[in-house]
Design a protein around this motif. Structure first.
Motif, PDB file in Angstrom:
ATOM      1  N   ASP A   1       0.843  -1.191   0.000  1.00  0.00           N
ATOM      2  CA  ASP A   1       0.000   0.000   0.000  1.00  0.00           C
ATOM      3  C   ASP A   1       0.879   1.242   0.000  1.00  0.00           C
ATOM      4  O   ASP A   1       2.065   1.165  -0.315  1.00  0.00           O
ATOM      5  CB  ASP A   1      -0.980  -0.028   1.181  1.00  0.00           C
ATOM      6  CG  ASP A   1      -0.293   0.117   2.531  1.00  0.00           C
ATOM      7  OD1 ASP A   1       0.948   0.204   2.569  1.00  0.00           O
ATOM      8  OD2 ASP A   1      -1.003   0.158   3.552  1.00  0.00           O
ATOM      9  N   ALA A   2       0.315   2.380   0.352  1.00  0.00           N
ATOM     10  CA  ALA A   2       1.042   3.642   0.234  1.00  0.00           C
ATOM     11  C   ALA A   2       1.829   4.016   1.486  1.00  0.00           C
ATOM     12  O   ALA A   2       2.506   5.045   1.495  1.00  0.00           O
ATOM     13  CB  ALA A   2       0.068   4.774  -0.103  1.00  0.00           C
ATOM     14  N   SER A   3       1.770   3.205   2.533  1.00  0.00           N
ATOM     15  CA  SER A   3       2.494   3.533   3.755  1.00  0.00           C
ATOM     16  C   SER A   3       3.967   3.147   3.637  1.00  0.00           C
ATOM     17  O   SER A   3       4.317   2.172   2.973  1.00  0.00           O
ATOM     18  CB  SER A   3       1.874   2.816   4.957  1.00  0.00           C
ATOM     19  OG  SER A   3       2.084   1.430   4.856  1.00  0.00           O
TER      20      SER A   3
ATOM     21  N   THR B   1      -8.188   4.572  -3.781  1.00  0.00           N
ATOM     22  CA  THR B   1      -8.299   5.945  -4.255  1.00  0.00           C
ATOM     23  C   THR B   1      -7.829   6.064  -5.700  1.00  0.00           C
ATOM     24  O   THR B   1      -7.077   5.216  -6.192  1.00  0.00           O
ATOM     25  CB  THR B   1      -7.446   6.887  -3.375  1.00  0.00           C
ATOM     26  OG1 THR B   1      -7.515   8.224  -3.889  1.00  0.00           O
ATOM     27  CG2 THR B   1      -5.995   6.439  -3.361  1.00  0.00           C
ATOM     28  N   THR B   2      -8.261   7.136  -6.354  1.00  0.00           N
ATOM     29  CA  THR B   2      -7.773   7.433  -7.702  1.00  0.00           C
ATOM     30  C   THR B   2      -6.698   8.519  -7.668  1.00  0.00           C
ATOM     31  O   THR B   2      -6.223   8.948  -8.717  1.00  0.00           O
ATOM     32  CB  THR B   2      -8.938   7.916  -8.596  1.00  0.00           C
ATOM     33  OG1 THR B   2      -9.560   9.058  -7.992  1.00  0.00           O
ATOM     34  CG2 THR B   2      -9.970   6.811  -8.785  1.00  0.00           C
ATOM     35  N   ASN B   3      -6.299   8.922  -6.474  1.00  0.00           N
ATOM     36  CA  ASN B   3      -5.277   9.960  -6.311  1.00  0.00           C
ATOM     37  C   ASN B   3      -3.969   9.492  -6.956  1.00  0.00           C
ATOM     38  O   ASN B   3      -3.392   8.479  -6.556  1.00  0.00           O
ATOM     39  CB  ASN B   3      -5.071  10.247  -4.823  1.00  0.00           C
ATOM     40  CG  ASN B   3      -4.104  11.385  -4.579  1.00  0.00           C
ATOM     41  OD1 ASN B   3      -2.956  11.338  -5.008  1.00  0.00           O
ATOM     42  ND2 ASN B   3      -4.559  12.399  -3.859  1.00  0.00           N
ATOM     43  N   SER B   4      -3.510  10.224  -7.955  1.00  0.00           N
ATOM     44  CA  SER B   4      -2.338   9.800  -8.730  1.00  0.00           C
ATOM     45  C   SER B   4      -1.066   9.773  -7.885  1.00  0.00           C
ATOM     46  O   SER B   4      -0.168   8.954  -8.130  1.00  0.00           O
ATOM     47  CB  SER B   4      -2.138  10.720  -9.936  1.00  0.00           C
ATOM     48  OG  SER B   4      -1.945  12.062  -9.519  1.00  0.00           O
ATOM     49  N   GLN B   5      -0.971  10.653  -6.887  1.00  0.00           N
ATOM     50  CA  GLN B   5       0.222  10.659  -6.028  1.00  0.00           C
ATOM     51  C   GLN B   5       0.280   9.398  -5.181  1.00  0.00           C
ATOM     52  O   GLN B   5       1.352   8.805  -5.016  1.00  0.00           O
ATOM     53  CB  GLN B   5       0.220  11.903  -5.135  1.00  0.00           C
ATOM     54  CG  GLN B   5       0.513  13.200  -5.872  1.00  0.00           C
ATOM     55  CD  GLN B   5       0.634  14.379  -4.931  1.00  0.00           C
ATOM     56  OE1 GLN B   5      -0.103  14.489  -3.944  1.00  0.00           O
ATOM     57  NE2 GLN B   5       1.557  15.273  -5.219  1.00  0.00           N
ATOM     58  N   ILE B   6      -0.871   9.004  -4.656  1.00  0.00           N
ATOM     59  CA  ILE B   6      -0.927   7.784  -3.846  1.00  0.00           C
ATOM     60  C   ILE B   6      -0.597   6.563  -4.699  1.00  0.00           C
ATOM     61  O   ILE B   6       0.210   5.708  -4.326  1.00  0.00           O
ATOM     62  CB  ILE B   6      -2.316   7.621  -3.201  1.00  0.00           C
ATOM     63  CG1 ILE B   6      -2.608   8.780  -2.237  1.00  0.00           C
ATOM     64  CG2 ILE B   6      -2.419   6.278  -2.475  1.00  0.00           C
ATOM     65  CD1 ILE B   6      -1.680   8.856  -1.049  1.00  0.00           C
ATOM     66  N   VAL B   7      -1.223   6.480  -5.857  1.00  0.00           N
ATOM     67  CA  VAL B   7      -0.972   5.343  -6.750  1.00  0.00           C
ATOM     68  C   VAL B   7       0.484   5.325  -7.194  1.00  0.00           C
ATOM     69  O   VAL B   7       1.124   4.265  -7.260  1.00  0.00           O
ATOM     70  CB  VAL B   7      -1.919   5.396  -7.969  1.00  0.00           C
ATOM     71  CG1 VAL B   7      -1.593   4.262  -8.946  1.00  0.00           C
ATOM     72  CG2 VAL B   7      -3.376   5.298  -7.524  1.00  0.00           C
TER      73      VAL B   7
END
Length: 277
Positions: free
Chosen positions: A157-159, A188-194
């Motif tokens: 994930d993003a962590s 999410t669809t947030n491009s930074q997170i992805v």
């Protein structure tokens, strides 16, 4: 030599865990130790011991000695020690303390215990062990019928903490000659997170390449990262799913608090929980 600790309450799931532990101990070249925790010094007849239904046994120690005798032939570690400890007190605290002071490499335990008893495992002792142990914990529900561990799903994930499980997964995958599925998951669809998740996935790929571990990568979006991971693991017929026990609090974290408990409780596939330390 490393040691695997196996809590035994004589329930069906704890005996399934023992058979899985023997397999991993052989692959990882580990000592193997059973632990049984009593609520009091009073002896109670074990709940589920079909293997010994014709035996006349009067103490927990005799049961554990017999259990080791029955399974010793399957334990094949050169100079390895297969033994047991009996402790009295709080189930999860005694397991965690034994792992800590016995310097356990991992704990491998049944997700369920004997139903109808106060110290039933699911949602209680198993998850308390997962949350409090200093070492990784594998929880199992089903019989280890395949006889081998060949497919590992490793959600990312993003962590920042999500990457801490990579070295431990590498150790197991290398020893068992297993293929790792690097699964990027997000809600999410947030491009930074992805983008961050994809970056972490590439780091994992580099680590596995260097260790000569076979891998494949996939990225999935869903409403719930736990369900996304479980669905993918079922599709690829995974033998093990790896998660972090606890991660820094964030709305995009994967297995913080209730998510970890969801995974341990819902998965019929063994779960490897790696502590965030």
């Amino acid at each position: 030599m490393k040691r695997i600790l196996v809590p035994i309450d004589f329930s069906g799931d704890s005996l399934k865990a023992l058979r899985f532990a023997i397999y991993l101990a052989n692959k990882l070249d580990c000592h193997l130790r059973i632990i049984h925790v009593q609520k009091s010094e009073k002896f109670e007849i074990p709940f589920h011991f079909e293997e010994m239904k014709n035996e006349i046994i009067h103490t927990v120690q005799e049961y554990l000695e017999k259990l080791i005798e029955l399974h010793s032939a399957g334990y094949c570690v050169k100079n390895g020690v297969f033994d047991f400890k009996i402790r009295t007190g709080s189930v999860y605290r005694e397991i965690v303390n034994q792992a800590k002071y016995g310097d356990a490499y991992m704990i491998l335990m049944g997700a369920y215990g004997a139903s109808g008893f106060e110290e039933f495992f699911i949602g209680s002792n198993a998850f308390k062990v997962v949350r409090n142990a200093d070492c990784p914990v594998i929880t199992v529900q089903n019989e280890f019928t395949k006889g081998q561990l060949k497919t590992i799903v490793m959600p990312i994930d993003a962590s920042t903490e999500t990457r801490k499980k990579i070295p431990f997964v590498t150790d197991i995958a290398s020893s068992c000659n297993a293929k790792v599925h690097i699964l990027g998951v997000h809600e999410t669809t947030n491009s930074q997170i992805v983008g961050k998740i994809e970056h972490y996935m590439r780091q994992a790929e580099g680590y596995f390449k260097e260790a000569n571990v076979e891998f494949v990568s996939s990225l999935r979006q869903g409403d719930n990262n736990t369900f996304s991971s479980l669905d993918y693991a079922r599709e690829v017929e995974a033998d093990l799913i790896t998660i972090m026990t606890e991660q820094a609090e964030s709305s995009f974290n994967m297995f913080f608090g209730s998510y970890a408990q969801q995974m341990v409780n819902r998965s019929e596939i063994p779960i490897l929980s790696v502590p965030n330390d």
